[in-house]
Motif scaffolding. Structure first.
Motif, PDB file in Angstrom:
ATOM      1  N   LEU A 160       0.848  -1.181   0.000  1.00  0.00           N
ATOM      2  CA  LEU A 160       0.000   0.000   0.000  1.00  0.00           C
ATOM      3  C   LEU A 160       0.885   1.232   0.000  1.00  0.00           C
ATOM      4  N   LEU A 161       0.581   2.195  -0.870  1.00  0.00           N
ATOM      5  CA  LEU A 161       1.323   3.455  -0.963  1.00  0.00           C
ATOM      6  C   LEU A 161       0.370   4.586  -0.606  1.00  0.00           C
ATOM      7  N   CYS A 162       0.741   5.434   0.347  1.00  0.00           N
ATOM      8  CA  CYS A 162      -0.120   6.522   0.801  1.00  0.00           C
ATOM      9  C   CYS A 162       0.568   7.866   0.613  1.00  0.00           C
ATOM     10  N   VAL A 163      -0.187   8.869   0.158  1.00  0.00           N
ATOM     11  CA  VAL A 163       0.340  10.222  -0.027  1.00  0.00           C
ATOM     12  C   VAL A 163       0.120  10.991   1.270  1.00  0.00           C
ATOM     13  N   PRO A 164       1.189  11.331   1.993  1.00  0.00           N
ATOM     14  CA  PRO A 164       1.041  11.987   3.292  1.00  0.00           C
ATOM     15  C   PRO A 164       0.291  13.317   3.198  1.00  0.00           C
TER      16      PRO A 164
END
Length: 303
Positions: A160-164
């Motif tokens: 999972l990749l999340c944009v802070p």
């Protein structure tokens, strides 16, 4: 009338973890599930993959990768696993998970639904950038998804990749040609996806991401599986705007802990875009995203 369920739990998260969730829109919490719990999850899940050898198309239980065969089963999702086996229900109600959610969302927590996304070695499907909030806006945004890592998850596993900080920004357009497609246009949005942070960790760790956080995941290019058991939760006083509950008793049965007035939802000043008109392809997010434009990871359905 007040609804209630379960007792208050001791704190699970540190103040630094709570602050990070508020700032970034996601956190990783290590060592939540025991090795024994992970072993049981894997064994039950392996059993479902064996069952999938007997099907050749998507079912109410299985969402299949292209190329799935009886001799080489390729399952990309087990649908609503909490309906399929008791172990998934126990994890959904895990006291450590609920304790963390009570600190982040509300003392009263409602369960929404579940899915088990499976990325097999070398071809596990990508999921395009999106915000969960685009699928199910509510009267307030105290909603989060918990991802239980069933395997050690590293960068090459397609984590999972999340944009802070994106949970504090706008709700982006998830439409293509006028229809909801469940994905953000990889070019037109102007989002700096290079800022995304991978949610990696050891088996037994969990991720928690806010419903408005922009996230996605790439193909699993490694030789190891990446199985992520996902549960969606909300503050009990968040009322859905796009799809209304069909059964009042069933709706209230989803309350896992805390107390609230079920006929007094909390209203907050939050941005909303409705997922209407609905997608041209029914099914899981993999099917819906087939219509997305300017794919970032490559068409999910072709992986």
């Amino acid at each position: 009338m007040l609804a209630s369920a379960d007792e208050e739990r001791p704190a699970m998260l540190t103040q630094d973890q709570i602050d990070a969730y508020r700032r970034d829109g996601f956190i990783i919490v290590p060592d939540v599930l025991s090795p024994q719990e992970i072993a049981e999850l894997r064994a039950v899940t392996d059993g479902f993959v064996e069952q999938s050898r007997g099907v050749s198309a998507h079912t109410d239980v299985f969402d299949l990768e292209p190329g799935h065969t009886a001799s080489e089963p390729r399952v990309r999702r087990i649908k609503t696993p909490h309906v399929q086996a008791e172990i998934y229900v126990r994890v959904m109600r895990h006291p450590k998970i609920l304790a963390a959610l009570q600190q982040l969302l509300s003392p009263a927590i409602r369960f929404d639904t579940s899915k088990l996304n499976m990325k097999s070695p070398g071809y596990g499907a990508a999921v395009e950038w999106h915000q969960d909030w685009a699928f199910y806006p509510h009267t307030n945004d105290d909603l989060a998804a918990v991802g239980v890592m069933m395997d050690d998850c590293e960068m090459e596993n397609g984590p999972l990749l999340c944009v802070p900080g994106s949970h504090l920004g706008p709700i982006h357009d998830h439409h293509a040609d006028g229809y909801f497609c469940g994905a953000i246009d990889g070019k037109a949005s102007g989002i700096d996806f290079s800022a995304a942070v991978p949610c990696t960790g050891k088996a037994g760790s969990i991720s928690i991401h806010h419903a408005r956080t922009i996230h996605g995941s790439a193909v699993n290019t490694s030789t190891k599986p990446r199985r992520l058991l996902l549960f969606q939760y909300s503050a009990a006083d968040a009322w859905p705007l796009a799809t209304q509950p069909g059964d009042w008793a069933e709706w209230n049965s989803r309350l896992l802990c805390g107390s609230f007035d079920p006929v007094a939802p909390r209203l907050a000043d939050v941005p909303v875009r409705l997922p209407l008109p609905g997608p041209r392809h029914s099914g899981s997010i993999y099917e819906i995203q087939r219509e997305s434009k300017n794919s970032f990871f490559g068409k999910a359905a072709s992986m």
